[in-house]
Design an enzyme around this catalytic site. Structure first.
Site, PDB file in Angstrom:
ATOM      1  CE  LYS A   1      -2.015  -1.155   4.235  1.00  0.00           C
ATOM      2  NZ  LYS A   1      -2.509  -1.664   5.531  1.00  0.00           N
TER       3      LYS A   1
ATOM      4  CB  CYS B   1      -8.860   1.643  14.819  1.00  0.00           C
ATOM      5  SG  CYS B   1      -9.030   0.147  15.961  1.00  0.00           S
TER       6      CYS B   1
ATOM      7  CB  CYS C   1     -10.871  -4.792  12.359  1.00  0.00           C
ATOM      8  SG  CYS C   1      -8.908  -5.236  11.875  1.00  0.00           S
TER       9      CYS C   1
ATOM     10  CB  CYS D   1      -4.045  -5.262  16.443  1.00  0.00           C
ATOM     11  SG  CYS D   1      -3.426  -4.750  14.430  1.00  0.00           S
TER      12      CYS D   1
ATOM     13  CB  CYS E   1      -6.042   1.871  11.453  1.00  0.00           C
ATOM     14  SG  CYS E   1      -5.775   0.063  10.607  1.00  0.00           S
TER      15      CYS E   1
HETATM   16 FE1  SRM Z   1      -5.761   0.720   8.405  1.00  0.00          FE
HETATM   17  C1  SRM Z   1      -5.656  -2.594   8.002  1.00  0.00           C
HETATM   18  C2  SRM Z   1      -8.863   0.501   8.835  1.00  0.00           C
HETATM   19  C3  SRM Z   1      -6.028   3.826   7.954  1.00  0.00           C
HETATM   20  C4  SRM Z   1      -2.569   1.028   9.200  1.00  0.00           C
HETATM   21  N1  SRM Z   1      -6.719  -1.455   8.233  1.00  0.00           N
HETATM   22  C5  SRM Z   1      -6.861  -2.080   7.822  1.00  0.00           C
HETATM   23  C6  SRM Z   1      -8.205  -3.601   7.531  1.00  0.00           C
HETATM   24  C7  SRM Z   1      -8.373  -3.080   6.590  1.00  0.00           C
HETATM   25  C8  SRM Z   1      -7.660  -4.488   7.957  1.00  0.00           C
HETATM   26  C9  SRM Z   1      -7.651  -5.716   7.603  1.00  0.00           C
HETATM   27  O1  SRM Z   1      -6.848  -5.362   6.789  1.00  0.00           O
HETATM   28  O2  SRM Z   1      -8.312  -6.545   7.273  1.00  0.00           O
HETATM   29  C10 SRM Z   1      -8.899  -2.217   8.775  1.00  0.00           C
HETATM   30  C11 SRM Z   1     -10.681  -2.820   8.407  1.00  0.00           C
HETATM   31  C12 SRM Z   1     -11.213  -2.538   9.321  1.00  0.00           C
HETATM   32  C13 SRM Z   1     -12.809  -2.218   9.748  1.00  0.00           C
HETATM   33  O3  SRM Z   1     -13.566  -3.304   9.487  1.00  0.00           O
HETATM   34  O4  SRM Z   1     -13.313  -1.151   9.107  1.00  0.00           O
HETATM   35  C14 SRM Z   1      -8.035  -1.171   8.905  1.00  0.00           C
HETATM   36  N2  SRM Z   1      -7.314   1.462   8.419  1.00  0.00           N
HETATM   37  C15 SRM Z   1      -8.647   1.282   8.872  1.00  0.00           C
HETATM   38  C16 SRM Z   1      -9.484   2.981   9.035  1.00  0.00           C
HETATM   39  C17 SRM Z   1     -11.244   2.805   8.744  1.00  0.00           C
HETATM   40  C18 SRM Z   1      -9.651   3.176   9.966  1.00  0.00           C
HETATM   41  C19 SRM Z   1     -10.098   4.175  11.267  1.00  0.00           C
HETATM   42  O5  SRM Z   1      -9.994   4.397  11.993  1.00  0.00           O
HETATM   43  O6  SRM Z   1     -10.013   5.117   9.710  1.00  0.00           O
HETATM   44  C20 SRM Z   1      -8.489   3.582   7.901  1.00  0.00           C
HETATM   45  C21 SRM Z   1      -8.633   3.799   7.103  1.00  0.00           C
HETATM   46  C22 SRM Z   1      -8.252   4.819   6.232  1.00  0.00           C
HETATM   47  C23 SRM Z   1      -8.987   4.934   4.309  1.00  0.00           C
HETATM   48  O7  SRM Z   1      -9.588   5.532   4.388  1.00  0.00           O
HETATM   49  O8  SRM Z   1      -8.286   4.753   3.458  1.00  0.00           O
HETATM   50  C24 SRM Z   1      -7.428   2.997   8.443  1.00  0.00           C
HETATM   51  N3  SRM Z   1      -4.612   2.042   8.536  1.00  0.00           N
HETATM   52  C25 SRM Z   1      -4.504   3.314   8.265  1.00  0.00           C
HETATM   53  C26 SRM Z   1      -3.391   4.140   8.771  1.00  0.00           C
HETATM   54  C27 SRM Z   1      -3.561   5.109   9.493  1.00  0.00           C
HETATM   55  C28 SRM Z   1      -3.207   6.072   8.126  1.00  0.00           C
HETATM   56  O9  SRM Z   1      -3.589   5.931   6.677  1.00  0.00           O
HETATM   57  O10 SRM Z   1      -2.823   7.390   7.916  1.00  0.00           O
HETATM   58  C29 SRM Z   1      -2.690   3.162   9.161  1.00  0.00           C
HETATM   59  C30 SRM Z   1      -1.029   3.724  10.008  1.00  0.00           C
HETATM   60  C31 SRM Z   1      -0.156   4.501   8.239  1.00  0.00           C
HETATM   61  C32 SRM Z   1       0.709   3.512   7.549  1.00  0.00           C
HETATM   62  O11 SRM Z   1      -0.336   2.918   6.606  1.00  0.00           O
HETATM   63  O12 SRM Z   1       1.706   2.610   8.092  1.00  0.00           O
HETATM   64  C33 SRM Z   1      -2.683   1.770   8.922  1.00  0.00           C
HETATM   65  N4  SRM Z   1      -4.626  -0.899   8.190  1.00  0.00           N
HETATM   66  C34 SRM Z   1      -2.646   0.048   8.379  1.00  0.00           C
HETATM   67  C35 SRM Z   1      -1.968  -1.518   8.324  1.00  0.00           C
HETATM   68  C36 SRM Z   1      -0.761  -1.772   8.396  1.00  0.00           C
HETATM   69  C37 SRM Z   1       0.145  -1.835   7.149  1.00  0.00           C
HETATM   70  C38 SRM Z   1       1.586  -1.880   7.291  1.00  0.00           C
HETATM   71  O13 SRM Z   1       2.543  -1.549   6.735  1.00  0.00           O
HETATM   72  O14 SRM Z   1       2.383  -2.895   8.316  1.00  0.00           O
HETATM   73  C39 SRM Z   1      -2.853  -2.696   7.877  1.00  0.00           C
HETATM   74  C40 SRM Z   1      -2.689  -4.314   7.893  1.00  0.00           C
HETATM   75  C41 SRM Z   1      -1.840  -4.534   6.312  1.00  0.00           C
HETATM   76  O15 SRM Z   1      -1.865  -3.959   5.260  1.00  0.00           O
HETATM   77  O16 SRM Z   1      -1.815  -5.763   5.949  1.00  0.00           O
HETATM   78  C42 SRM Z   1      -4.098  -2.252   8.176  1.00  0.00           C
HETATM   79 FE1  SF4 Z   2      -8.513  -3.361  12.589  1.00  0.00          FE
HETATM   80 FE2  SF4 Z   2      -5.673  -3.576  13.958  1.00  0.00          FE
HETATM   81 FE3  SF4 Z   2      -6.339  -1.781  11.821  1.00  0.00          FE
HETATM   82 FE4  SF4 Z   2      -7.333  -1.613  14.373  1.00  0.00          FE
HETATM   83  S1  SF4 Z   2      -5.356  -1.370  14.035  1.00  0.00           S
HETATM   84  S2  SF4 Z   2      -8.875  -1.389  12.353  1.00  0.00           S
HETATM   85  S3  SF4 Z   2      -7.586  -3.588  14.722  1.00  0.00           S
HETATM   86  S4  SF4 Z   2      -5.936  -3.724  10.878  1.00  0.00           S
END
Ligand code: SRM
Ligand code: SF4
Length: 577
Positions: free
Chosen positions: A226, A447, A453, A492, A496
């Site tokens: 991503k 999150c 999730c 976790c 996010c």
């Molecule tokens: Fe996220 C995966 C929700 C922003 C880092 N994120 C997920 C998933 C899709 C779980 C999955 O892969 O099965 C979550 C869905 C949960 C659900 O039930 O809705 C999820 N991420 C979210 C949201 C909805 C959280 C929120 O509270 O709003 C955000 C949606 C953003 C969007 O509109 O695009 C969201 N995720 C983020 C952010 C913050 C940001 O981007 O500003 C991060 C940390 C920044 C980054 O990317 O490093 C983030 N999400 C992750 C990761 C870890 C990525 C990594 O590099 O390790 C995962 C897991 C993965 O990608 O394997 C993940």
């Molecule tokens: Fe799911 Fe972890 Fe992202 Fe929360 S931080 S939405 S538990 S993947």
């Protein structure tokens, strides 16, 4: 020996149009879910396979989450009305504002996903590339443009969105072209369209003569992982710009936007117990004139495409390339692609982050209203009927909805003559709490975690309001009630809700247990670090109350809690003991 490519790389190579067997699954009336491999392909289409984790004991109940694209969080009122209708008809009746300024629909059943995505496109948005190994939603400051500088940033955010959209030919053929729909949404959708073009139309596929369409930027295997892009305008770091793979920090002089400082290599995800993974803030790379913003964005993407690790998805983000090869190396690669190095970065400083709440002047006779949306969830629950109130406001006053990167909402373009009526609608629907949440709830983020999730290890969204109420009590008892405190929680370590760049980060470790991180700052320019591990939920506010009491006694004038904890040595020594 060379390490083998990861499984996702093989999938992309085999099906560069990202179609998998999605069409076949949709055509199968018996199917209640997408298959294993398709779970990876559907991400590029903005869809995640999920199941209700509250119900696992009695068998899996499948549904999907669908994420929209909203550059800078902008949602026209007519588009909002379509989403509101879709959420109630095909999803769980809520809309979730995300930490990257998009909307998520949760609980969409297999039968609903086609009509939902088709309608989102009809309403002039898309779900293309809101997930997957591509550039995600482009974030930008949420307040509506009020001058030449803010207008230019908004334009540039859209320019970069367009420049970084993948072709992914299968998306339109599966979800949009030729799909007949009569959902009775006619009037709602017609107003959303109003003869305008979709701002998220993907670029045409390149014809390389082989017969297979090729994406000029992403090639046939897209990115290793991503990719996240954002814009920020100092002094407010409301988009948490250092946490992005690619960031543009606006530099203005004499009322004009002269260009951007380029940031690269931020990212937060990590895994418990895996030291090869870690959160990282972006490096400042250099300065570019405004006219080059799309070209530079593509060059940074190309560096990730060509140098990111395609053998290990946990090590595949651009941040690891920057960490291991260094900033000087990155600047050289960028100069090769651009034909010359960027100029040195210009000075800039952030003084804080977060959203405005209440009324603000936008232009003559026009105002905008900042609203607090608890954990980003737009819903009706008991007497609190925010979803109904926003529907009525959209219908009667047609404001532009602007989703913030802290999961809140701004309604812009409201005539001063309508201000009282807009406020009245919210109050009549039991949503008076949206106006002045204070500087703890208003700055907090959590999150979704359970039950949707699949990766969550502990609760987050559902317990966050209780946690913040207890922390506020601790502040009151310490005599620092009402003061700003940035608390963010995730289920976790993926991060996010960006807990690693908060003053207090709470990260799920196991059911009911959390790591507590301290020492980040309000400006989002320093990472918080692990203070205590596996703390039971109920003990978190107790521990923080003790610290807040000390902070009240010992802090220097104007010192924030994050700065104080960062500087207070014995806190960290106790933690290590
Ligand atoms: Fe996220 C995966 C929700 C922003 C880092 N994120 C997920 C998933 C899709 C779980 C999955 O892969 O099965 C979550 C869905 C949960 C659900 O039930 O809705 C999820 N991420 C979210 C949201 C909805 C959280 C929120 O509270 O709003 C955000 C949606 C953003 C969007 O509109 O695009 C969201 N995720 C983020 C952010 C913050 C940001 O981007 O500003 C991060 C940390 C920044 C980054 O990317 O490093 C983030 N999400 C992750 C990761 C870890 C990525 C990594 O590099 O390790 C995962 C897991 C993965 O990608 O394997 C993940
Ligand atoms: Fe799911 Fe972890 Fe992202 Fe929360 S931080 S939405 S538990 S993947």
């Amino acid at each position: 020996m060379e390490k083998p490519l990861s499984k996702n790389e093989l999938l992309k190579t085999a099906k560069p149009d990202l179609s998998g067997t999605i069409r076949e699954t949709l055509a199968n009336a018996e199917a209640d879910r997408f298959s294993g491999d398709d779970e990876q392909f559907i991400k590029f289409h903005g869809i995640y396979q999920q199941d209700d984790r509250d119900k696992r004991k009695t068998g899996k109940e499948y549904s999907v989450m669908v994420r929209t694209r909203q550059t800078g969080g902008i949602v026209p009122a007519a588009q909002y009305l379509v989403y509101d209708e879709l959420a109630r008809r095909f999803a769980n009746g809520t809309l979730r504002i995300t930490s990257r300024q998009t909307f998520q629909f949760h609980g969409v059943l297999q039968k609903g996903v086609g009509p939902l995505i088709k309608s989102i496109n009809e309403a002039l948005s898309t779900t293309l590339a809101t997930c997957g190994d591509v550039n995600r939603n482009v974030t930008a400051p949420t307040p509506p443009p009020t001058d030449a500088v803010t207008r230019a940033i908004e334009e540039d955010a859209f320019a970069v969105t367009t420049a970084l959209l993948p072709t992914a030919t299968s998306y339109h053929s599966i979800w949009v072209d030729g799909v007949q729909l009569d959902l009775g949404l006619g009037e709602v959708v017609r107003r959303a369209k109003a003869d305008q073009a979709n701002p998220y139309a993907p670029p045409p596929a390149e014809d390389d003569g082989s017969g297979a369409p090729k994406d000029a930027l992403y090639g046939k295997t897209y990115l290793p992982r991503k990719f996240k892009t954002g814009f920020a305008l100092p002094p407010n770091n409301d988009t948490d710009i250092f946490t992005n793979d690619l960031g543009f920090v606006a530099i203005a002089k004499d009322g004009a936007l002269v260009g951007y400082n380029l940031l690269a290599g931020g990212g937060l995800g990590s895994s418990h117990g895996n030291k090869q993974t870690f959160p990282r803030l972006a490096d400042v790379i250099g300065f570019l004139p405004r006219a080059r913003v799309a070209e530079v964005a593509k060059a940074v993407i190309a560096i990730h495409r060509d140098w990111g690790d395609r053998t290990d998805r946990k090590h595949a983000r651009l941040k690891y390339v920057l960490e291991e090869k260094g900033v000087a190396w990155f600047r050289e690669r960028l100069a090769e692609r651009l034909g010359a190095p960027l100029a040195p970065a210009q000075p800039f400083a952030f003084v804080g982050q977060g959203d405005p709440f209440g009324w603000f002047r936008q232009a003559d006779g026009v105002s905008y209203l900042g609203l607090f949306v608890e954990t980003g969830r737009v819903k009706d629950a008991g007497d609190y009927r925010l979803m109904t109130a926003l529907r009525e406001i959209a219908r009667r006053f047609a404001p532009t909805f602007r989703l913030t990167a802290s999961q809140n909402l701004i309604l812009s373009d409201i005539r001063d003559a309508d201000k009282a009526a807009v406020e009245q609608v919210l109050r009549e629907h039991g949503a008076a709490s949206v106006f002045a949440p204070g500087l703890v709830r208003g700055r907090g983020m959590a999150c979704p975690a359970l039950p949707t999730c699949g990766l969550s290890l502990a609760e987050s969204e559902r317990v966050f309001p209780r946690l913040l109420a207890l922390i506020e009590e601790g502040q009151d008892a310490a005599g620092v009630g009402g003061e700003e405190l940035v608390v963010r929680m995730t289920g976790c370590p993926n991060g996010c809700a960006r807990p690693y760049s908060a003053e207090v980060g709470i990260i799920g470790k196991a059911p009911g247990k959390y790591n507590v991180l301290l020492g980040g700052n309000r400006e989002g320019t320093r990472l918080a670090r692990n203070w205590r591990e596996s703390v039971p939920f109920d003990e978190i506010p107790v521990l923080l109350s003790g610290l807040l009491a000390r902070y009240a006694r010992e802090r220097s004038a104007g010192q924030g809690f994050g700065d104080w904890t960062d500087a207070t040595r014995d806190i960290w020594e106790t933690a290590a003991a």
